[in-house]
Enzyme design. Structure first.
Site, PDB file in Angstrom:
ATOM      1  N   LEU A  90       0.827  -1.204   0.000  1.00  0.00           N
ATOM      2  CA  LEU A  90       0.000   0.000   0.000  1.00  0.00           C
ATOM      3  C   LEU A  90       0.859   1.249   0.000  1.00  0.00           C
ATOM      4  O   LEU A  90       0.378   2.358  -0.118  1.00  0.00           O
ATOM      5  CB  LEU A  90      -0.919  -0.017   1.221  1.00  0.00           C
ATOM      6  N   ARG A  91       2.163   1.045   0.163  1.00  0.00           N
ATOM      7  CA  ARG A  91       3.165   2.116   0.035  1.00  0.00           C
ATOM      8  C   ARG A  91       3.164   3.123   1.168  1.00  0.00           C
ATOM      9  O   ARG A  91       3.873   4.121   1.100  1.00  0.00           O
ATOM     10  CB  ARG A  91       3.036   2.842  -1.308  1.00  0.00           C
TER      11      ARG A  91
ATOM     12  N   ASP B 181       0.406  -9.768  -5.394  1.00  0.00           N
ATOM     13  CA  ASP B 181       1.727  -9.141  -5.253  1.00  0.00           C
ATOM     14  C   ASP B 181       1.680  -7.683  -5.731  1.00  0.00           C
ATOM     15  O   ASP B 181       2.607  -7.179  -6.367  1.00  0.00           O
ATOM     16  CB  ASP B 181       2.807  -9.921  -6.001  1.00  0.00           C
TER      17      ASP B 181
END
Lengths: 316, 424
Positions: free
Chosen positions: B64-65, B306
């Site tokens: 999700l950064r 992924d």
């Protein structure tokens, strides 16, 4: 999957990026055109006006003297304006992206980019982003391709051997890292050379290299037997004395071209090298300077071949 | 509030059910099915339009950064992408900046995710501090903060003594350890599968042995420590054979594969397409086929997206320098459906790989349609075609090898805990 962007809709050469998949007719067109330019380079006035008014940008992201110079001479003999940029020492070190650099130069009205880059595939990326009237010539990308070197090698072989159909060509040394070897192999296959051999220790052979259509030899003597053409590859200094090779001396002993090993090839075999040479490593001076060496003519032919490529591309 | 979903084809992989019916939802859970659900009084009814109603997807790997890489994606954009893709639960790997190695970070991430009221978030904590492979994180503290497992994301532990101790420590508490098998020395410098394609393109290779050798070490240490090992994103036929043998021997391990890996091979790199720059690298066609088969047989337990959003600048680079990763949350369902069709599997067996099986690995009660189960559901049309385009993707990452392709499987509604969080 993306298509190879080097041919335009009419199947003509829009960019020269690789000899892999380049049609035989185009390879022959380039070699024949180079033939006509070879005489130009011998004239008193060495210029033709084919690229008058066009701008050629030599865009070298990796240092090079020889290739850049021959491209510059070729472009000038075609009457183009030549701008040399050593990008490795300018904008890239300031963090500008590859495509930004190209976009900026494109805004300066470039017609043709001659690109060298340390990363395989970089000229493909550029070719996908230039304007429709702009052309890209790959002057060497990573380990991938060096198509004008491959073409000048083909030109040299044709000059001395006339016909490709019965030849045995041996390519010796660091195949793994060599864009010269890859381009030459594709070109030789396209022109119908029946026997292409790659010779080197397993550490310098890429995996599955036989799928390129070559026979793999680890014994140089066996690989050179009855060869018509021997192409020695440059061994980069940084490859010596690491995990790939124990030393330059041992490499020279087993894979260096000596007069004694050359005698295993056909008596009229020619010896080629893309330069710059490491004398005493991959090739002995007696061979490099000997009667069978065509290493300096290769350089001369390289100018005619690059003139041919640039004039054909700019005309399409 | 009682919500009824009527007129749908209920597919429940956990029970193998695939039949028309209705579902009644109350207090975030499934209250009743079929006739009972149809007859009950409801405050609201959602007409399923004959579409498939299945458990919401459970994705074991979605980046999700956040924190640290908000320019690539934010929790909000990626949670939107999740529910648009029918994903109702996702596990996020710890390779954020800073990595998820402190309880405070995990707690903050969970709170932020909860406030967004989209999919359920299950953070995977770092196994070692800063993922550096040197010292262990406070696993017990992290578990209390909400970590469901511990992982190194794509960062290998170089020192096998540290790996051994980490597995021992995790085994002490029974914490699951989720690891990718890749020897960092054999993989060093590589950007593509070490084979004929990399040779032709002049790309530095990552040999299959980078995976099989690391996997052999990992399996042996798992045998000795009794750690609860889940293998992430295997990529080679050799690893499939090792996992098959380990499971046959009775080792209690589980395994997942990326949706990219079962459909693509290194041949898809074509002329240096950086969309195909992935970690692990796309392998040979024979590896892809072995992975696809192993997933059908259950040797590989589940399929994950992924999901790795990369910004355009990260992909507009020469292949080797481009950033690895592909967006995936919104492609997981269509890619699973495509795989199921190719293998001739029915819908329940296909969906098991993205619902009930990952639910078991996560140890959650979702992933099934039964009275009492959480009402995490997805309503979709398995045949409706969707063009994968930058405009359509909700994820901030517009990068995927499937960009421009038309894939079957369109999500029409997604429910989490009985709340409609996405609807077309």
């Amino acid at each position: 999957m993306q298509a190879n962007p080097q041919l335009n809709r009419n199947g003509e050469l829009q960019h020269l990026l690789s000899l892999d998949g380049l049609p035989r007719e185009i390879v022959l067109q380039i070699l024949d055109t180079a033939e006509s330019f070879a005489s130009v380079t011998e004239r008193e006035v060495k210029k033709v006006p084919l690229l008058r008014g066009k701008s050629v940008f030599n865009l070298f992201f990796e240092p090079s003297t020889r290739t850049r110079t021959t491209f510059e001479i070729a472009a000038k003999r075609l009457s183009a304006d030549v701008i040399n940029l050593n990008v490795s020492t300018s904008s890239q070190s300031k963090g500008e992206s590859l495509l930004d650099t190209v976009a900026n130069l494109s805004a300066m009205q470039a017609d043709l980019f001659v690109v060298r880059h340390a990363s395989s595939g970089a000229p493909f990326l550029i070719a996908r982003h230039v304007k429709p009237h702009e052309h890209v010539v790959n002057a060497g990308d990573g380990r991938h391709a060096h198509p004008t070197q491959g073409l000048l090698d083909l030109f040299t072989i044709r000059h001395y051997k006339k016909d490709f159909s019965g030849l045995t060509v041996a390519i010796v040394g660091d195949i793994l890292h060599s864009r010269v070897a890859r381009s030459l192999i594709h070109g030789l296959r396209t022109l119908g050379v029946p026997e292409i051999r790659v010779i080197g220790p397993q550490t310098l052979q890429p995996p599955g290299v036989e799928t390129l259509g070559v026979r793999v030899f680890s014994d140089m003597r066996a690989g050179l037997a009855q060869a018509d053409v021997i192409v020695m590859l440059r061994l980069q200094n940084e490859r010596m004395g690491g995990a790939l090779l124990p030393s330059a001396q041992e490499f020279n002993k087993y894979y260096g071209l000596t007069a004694e090993k050359l005698a295993l090839a056909r008596p009229d075999a020619i010896v080629m090298h893309p330069g710059p040479m490491n004398r005493g490593v991959e090739i002995d001076s007696s061979v490099a300077d000997g009667a069978q060496s065509v290493i300096l003519p290769q350089v001369t032919f390289g100018i005619a071949v690059r003139m041919a490529v640039m004039s054909i591309i700019a005309g399409n | 509030m009682r919500l009824r979903i009527s007129n749908c084809r209920i597919v429940d992989p956990a029970s193998g059910r695939d039949a028309p019916g209705a579902v009644l939802i109350e207090n975030g859970r499934i209250a009743a099915l079929d006739a009972e659900a149809a007859d009950a009084r409801a405050d609201e009814t959602l007409n399923g339009g004959g579409r498939v109603l299945a458990p919401g997807l459970i994705d074991l790997s979605a980046r999700l950064r956040e924190p640290g890489y908000e320019y690539k994606a934010t929790l909000e954009s990626e949670m939107d992408a999740a529910v648009a893709g029918g994903v109702t639960s996702l596990a996020c790997p710890p390779d954020t900046d800073p990595p998820l190695d402190e309880p405070g970070l995990v707690d903050m991430l969970r709170r932020r995710a909860k406030a967004l009221e989209r999919a359920r978030l299950y953070p995977v904590g770092a196994l070692t501090v800063k993922l550096q492979g040197e010292s262990l994180t406070e696993m017990a503290e992290l578990a209390e903060a909400g970590c469901v497992a511990f992982s190194q994301a794509n960062v290998a532990i170089r020192d096998l003594q540290v790996l051994w101790r980490a597995l021992q420590y995790a085994a002490t508490f029974g914490f699951p350890v989720w690891l990718r098998a890749e020897d960092p020395w054999l993989a060093r410098g590589g950007v593509a599968h070490d084979g004929a394609i990399a040779t032709r393109l002049g790309l530095a290779g990552i040999p299959s042995s980078a995976e099989t050798i690391a996997l052999a070490s990992l399996l042996q240490l798992t045998r000795e420590t009794g750690a609860r090992l889940h293998l992430c994103r295997i990529s080679t036929a050799g690893a499939v054979a090792q996992v098959r043998a380990a499971k046959a021997e009775g080792l209690a391990i589980t395994c997942d594969v990326s949706a990219n890996q079962i459909h693509l091979s290194d041949a898809n790199i074509g002329y240096f397409d950086s969309q195909c720059r992935l970690e692990p690298p796309l392998r040979a066609g024979s590896d892809r086929d072995a992975l696809s088969l192993a997933l059908a047989e259950g040797v590989i337990d589940c399929l994950c997206s992924d999901h790795t959003p990369v910004d355009a600048d990260g992909k507009q680079m020469p292949f080797a320098e481009s950033e690895p990763g592909a967006t995936g949350l919104e492609l997981l369902l269509p890619l699973a459906l495509r795989w199921g069709r190719e293998r001739g599997l029915d819908l329940a067996r296909t969906l098991a790989r993205i619902t009930s099986e990952p639910a078991k690995i996560l140890g959650v009660e979702s992933g099934r349609i039964a009275p009492g189960a959480p009402a995490d559901l997805v309503l979709f049309d398995p045949d409706e075609q969707v063009v994968i385009s930058a405009e359509r993707l909700k994820s901030q990452g517009k990068n995927t090898p499937f960009l421009g392709e038309e894939l079957a499987g369109r999500v029409h509604a997604t429910l989490v805990a009985g709340r409609i969080v996405y609807r077309t």
